[in-house]
Design a protein around this motif. Structure first.
Motif, short mmCIF file in Angstrom:
data_model
loop_
_atom_site.label_atom_id
_atom_site.label_comp_id
_atom_site.label_asym_id
_atom_site.label_seq_id
_atom_site.Cartn_x
_atom_site.Cartn_y
_atom_site.Cartn_z
N ALA A 1 0.88 -1.06 0.06
CA ALA A 1 0.12 -0.30 -0.22
C ALA A 1 0.70 1.15 -0.07
CB ALA A 1 -1.06 -0.01 1.07
N ARG A 2 1.77 1.26 0.86
CA ARG A 2 2.75 2.47 0.72
C ARG A 2 3.55 2.44 -0.43
NH1 ARG A 2 7.35 2.77 5.33
NH2 ARG A 2 8.48 1.69 3.29
N GLU B 1 9.17 5.66 1.94
CA GLU B 1 8.52 6.46 3.13
C GLU B 1 8.27 7.74 2.55
OE1 GLU B 1 10.80 4.38 7.07
OE2 GLU B 1 11.75 5.90 6.08
N ILE B 2 7.35 8.43 3.19
CA ILE B 2 7.01 9.73 2.94
C ILE B 2 8.23 10.54 3.79
CG2 ILE B 2 5.63 10.07 4.95
CD1 ILE B 2 3.51 11.59 3.23
N VAL C 1 7.41 10.43 13.34
CA VAL C 1 7.65 9.00 13.49
C VAL C 1 7.26 8.38 12.02
CG1 VAL C 1 7.04 6.70 14.59
CG2 VAL C 1 7.06 9.07 15.84
N PRO C 2 8.07 7.49 11.38
CA PRO C 2 7.81 6.74 10.24
C PRO C 2 7.09 5.57 10.65
CG PRO C 2 9.90 6.41 10.85
CD PRO C 2 9.61 7.46 11.88
N LEU C 3 6.11 5.05 9.50
CA LEU C 3 5.58 3.85 9.79
C LEU C 3 5.07 3.22 8.51
CD1 LEU C 3 2.24 4.72 9.14
CD2 LEU C 3 2.92 6.18 11.24
N LEU C 4 4.53 1.97 8.51
CA LEU C 4 4.27 1.11 7.34
C LEU C 4 2.63 1.53 7.39
CD1 LEU C 4 6.27 -2.22 7.68
CD2 LEU C 4 6.19 -0.65 5.82
N PHE D 1 3.89 10.46 10.37
CA PHE D 1 3.84 10.93 9.08
C PHE D 1 3.86 9.85 7.98
CE2 PHE D 1 6.19 13.51 5.75
CZ PHE D 1 5.07 14.58 5.50
N ALA D 2 2.57 9.91 7.37
CA ALA D 2 2.17 8.82 6.50
C ALA D 2 1.29 9.19 5.21
CB ALA D 2 1.61 7.65 7.23
N PHE D 3 1.22 8.46 4.20
CA PHE D 3 0.34 8.56 3.29
C PHE D 3 -1.09 8.04 3.47
CE2 PHE D 3 4.31 7.78 1.06
CZ PHE D 3 4.28 8.76 0.06
N ALA D 4 -2.28 8.83 3.28
CA ALA D 4 -3.74 8.22 3.79
C ALA D 4 -3.76 7.03 3.21
CB ALA D 4 -4.53 9.36 3.17
#
Length: 185
Positions: free
Chosen positions: A17-18, A54-55, A114-117, A151-154
């Motif tokens: 998805a990312r 990552e964004i 914070v980055p994330l999956l 901080f992420a993509f919707a």
């Protein structure tokens, strides 16, 4: 399934998805993050150097009016440390290939990007599985108030992130669509 198996399967789906969201571009996500961070000027901000899909928060980090640092992995099973960063500083490859400043002061952040999956509306995030941010947030929160903004993509939203008692929730979340509402439960 166990929580570990659930997380493994969730990571597989989240990477896909990312990657798709990253290919579409992050739009004004960094500007929206900059706007969200504005009331926190003067506070020590921890960002991160984006890897793979990552964004990218670096424009918001560069615009921050205050000290900025990035995470450094010291050892497996340990909380992160944070080295001061500024645009143009000399960077070297750290653990897992993440870029880190070659030198600079060690800082203790008050606000962390914070980055994330993936993430859910409860404010939980799925990371890569090393537990670095969970240990770090737990240690920082034991010492002083800390804000953790994901901080992420919707498109990285998932109905429910599998959680364990050690998982630390986010306080806020910003996507390319703006601040994302988190529930308190």
């Amino acid at each position: 399934m166990t929580v570990i198996a659930d997380k493994t399967e969730a990571r597989r789906a989240a990477f896909a998805a990312r990657a798709a969201a990253h290919a579409a571009g992050q739009g004004q996500a960094a500007q929206l993050l900059t706007d969200w961070l504005a009331p926190h000027r003067g506070r020590v901000l921890a960002g991160y150097m984006a890897m793979r899909t990552e964004i990218d928060p670096t424009p918001a980090m560069a615009a921050h009016d205050g000290p900025v640092c990035v995470p450094v992995i010291v050892a497996a099973g340990q909380p992160l440390r944070f080295r001061q960063w500024s645009p143009g500083c000399r960077m070297v490859a750290g653990t897992f290939g993440a870029l880190v400043p070659e030198e600079g002061a060690w800082l203790e952040p008050e606000v962390l990007i914070v980055p994330l999956l993936s993430f859910d509306r409860r404010g939980f995030r799925l990371g890569y599985g090393g537990g670095f941010y969970d240990r770090t947030l737990e240690a920082l929160r034991a010492r002083h108030p800390v804000l953790a903004v994901g901080f992420a993509f919707a498109a990285q939203e998932t109905p429910e992130v599998p959680t364990e008692p050690t998982d630390q929730p986010l306080d806020a979340l910003i996507t390319e669509n703006g601040p994302f509402p988190l529930s308190s439960s």
